[in-house]
Design an enzyme around this catalytic site. Structure first.
Site, PDB file in Angstrom:
ATOM      1  N   TYR A 157      -1.826   6.891   6.836  1.00 51.74           N
ATOM      2  CA  TYR A 157      -0.858   6.203   7.135  1.00 51.74           C
ATOM      3  C   TYR A 157       0.556   6.999   7.668  1.00 51.74           C
ATOM      4  CZ  TYR A 157       2.698   2.538   8.106  1.00 51.74           C
ATOM      5  OH  TYR A 157       3.788   1.482   8.508  1.00 51.74           O
ATOM      6  N   LYS A 161       2.454   7.552  11.248  1.00 49.34           N
ATOM      7  CA  LYS A 161       3.887   7.469  11.650  1.00 49.34           C
ATOM      8  C   LYS A 161       4.584   8.552  11.990  1.00 49.34           C
ATOM      9  CE  LYS A 161       3.782   2.640  11.753  1.00 49.34           C
ATOM     10  NZ  LYS A 161       4.136   2.105  12.787  1.00 49.34           N
TER      11      LYS A 161
HETATM   12  C1  8X3 Z   1       5.951   0.481   6.243  1.00 50.56           C
HETATM   13  C2  8X3 Z   1       6.717   1.082   5.170  1.00 50.56           C
HETATM   14  O1  8X3 Z   1       7.198   2.449   2.842  1.00 50.56           O
HETATM   15  O2  8X3 Z   1       5.255   0.992   3.204  1.00 50.56           O
HETATM   16  O3  8X3 Z   1       5.950   1.334   7.049  1.00 50.56           O
HETATM   17  O4  8X3 Z   1       5.500   2.950   4.364  1.00 50.56           O
HETATM   18  S1  8X3 Z   1       6.055   1.865   3.895  1.00 50.56           S
END
Ligand code: 8X3
Length: 255
Positions: A157, A161
């Site tokens: 993830y 990002k």
């Molecule tokens: C979502 C915020 O902190 O779970 O993008 O990555 S976090």
């Protein structure tokens, strides 16, 4: 604030969370909104509600941002009155799992990479030629604190990002002579369906926000509308929003 009245704003992932909040926030400012998501019945309902509430135009259709053919077709089939998109909010995205890398199930990796990275690329690729032709446009990517910091159990993830951050910065350089702005809005703890989807367990999802007041989708939408409504000579390159009791991706104060 520059008026958003009559502008055309295209939002992906608008069936819930930050995307849905953006649809309402832009409509409230008088913008006409194109809202898309995989769950077409929901975006159609959202469009109906927006038209009733704000008296603007709203156009809804099914879009899976992982599917490049579907995007190209949807964009070229837009009715004439919807073609001149002023603002693109690249919001569709998700996390699946929160596990140590070596214990993680790679099944979800494709979906995260395809949605969060390739989705942003494909949608921008489909919409940019029109913006370049019209010599105007603003692309606002919904990044994350996970694009600014890497944290444990978030390798894939966080990688997606970080990719959104790199895409934002490179794209801004590439279109600098085209009168097209590129921004990213990166948030920390936002209570939406995000953690339910990530963890697949409502109890665990609730615990993510326990002991503090998280951001809402509306808080993030405020920042997105702020980016889109600056005077013509201003570009908000990036905004990072955290909950008031959150210091970083991994450090929060909970009572
Ligand atoms: C979502 C915020 O902190 O779970 O993008 O990555 S976090």
């Amino acid at each position: 604030m520059e008026s958003l009245k009559g502008k055309i704003v295209f939002i992906t992932g608008a069936s819930s969370g930050i995307g849905k909040s953006c649809a309402y926030a832009f409509a409230k400012e008088g913008a006409n909104v194109i809202i898309s998501a995989r769950r077409v019945e929901i975006v159609k309902e959202v469009a109906k509600d927006i038209i009733e509430k704000f008296g603007v135009k709203a156009h809804a259709f099914k879009l899976d941002v992982r599917n490049r053919e579907e995007i190209l077709k949807a964009v070229s089939n837009l009715p004439e009155e919807w073609k001149a998109i002023d603002v693109l909010v690249n919001n569709a995205g998700l996390a699946l799992g929160l596990n140590k890398f070596h214990e993680d199930d790679p099944t979800g990796w494709d979906e995260m990479i395809d949605t969060n990275v390739k989705g942003v690329l494909f949608v921008a690729n489909a919409i940019l030629p029109g913006m370049i032709e019209r010599k105007f446009g603003h692309i606002i990517n919904i990044g994350s604190i996970a694009g600014r910091e890497a944290y444990p159990k978030g390798a894939v993830y966080c990688a997606t990002k970080h990719a959104v951050d790199a895409i934002t910065r490179s794209l801004r350089m590439d279109v600098i002579d085209k009168n097209i702005l590129v921004s990213t809005v990166d948030s920390g703890l936002v209570e939406t369906n995000f953690s339910n989807i990530r963890l697949g367990d409502p109890e665990k999802a609730k615990n993510v926000y326990k002991g503090l007041t998280p951001l809402t989708g509306d808080d993030v939408a405020d920042a997105v509308v702020f980016c889109a409504s600056r005077p013509a000579h201003v570009n908000i390159a990036e905004i990072t929003l955290l909950a008031a009791r959150q210091a970083s991706a991994t450090i929060s104060y909970r009572e």
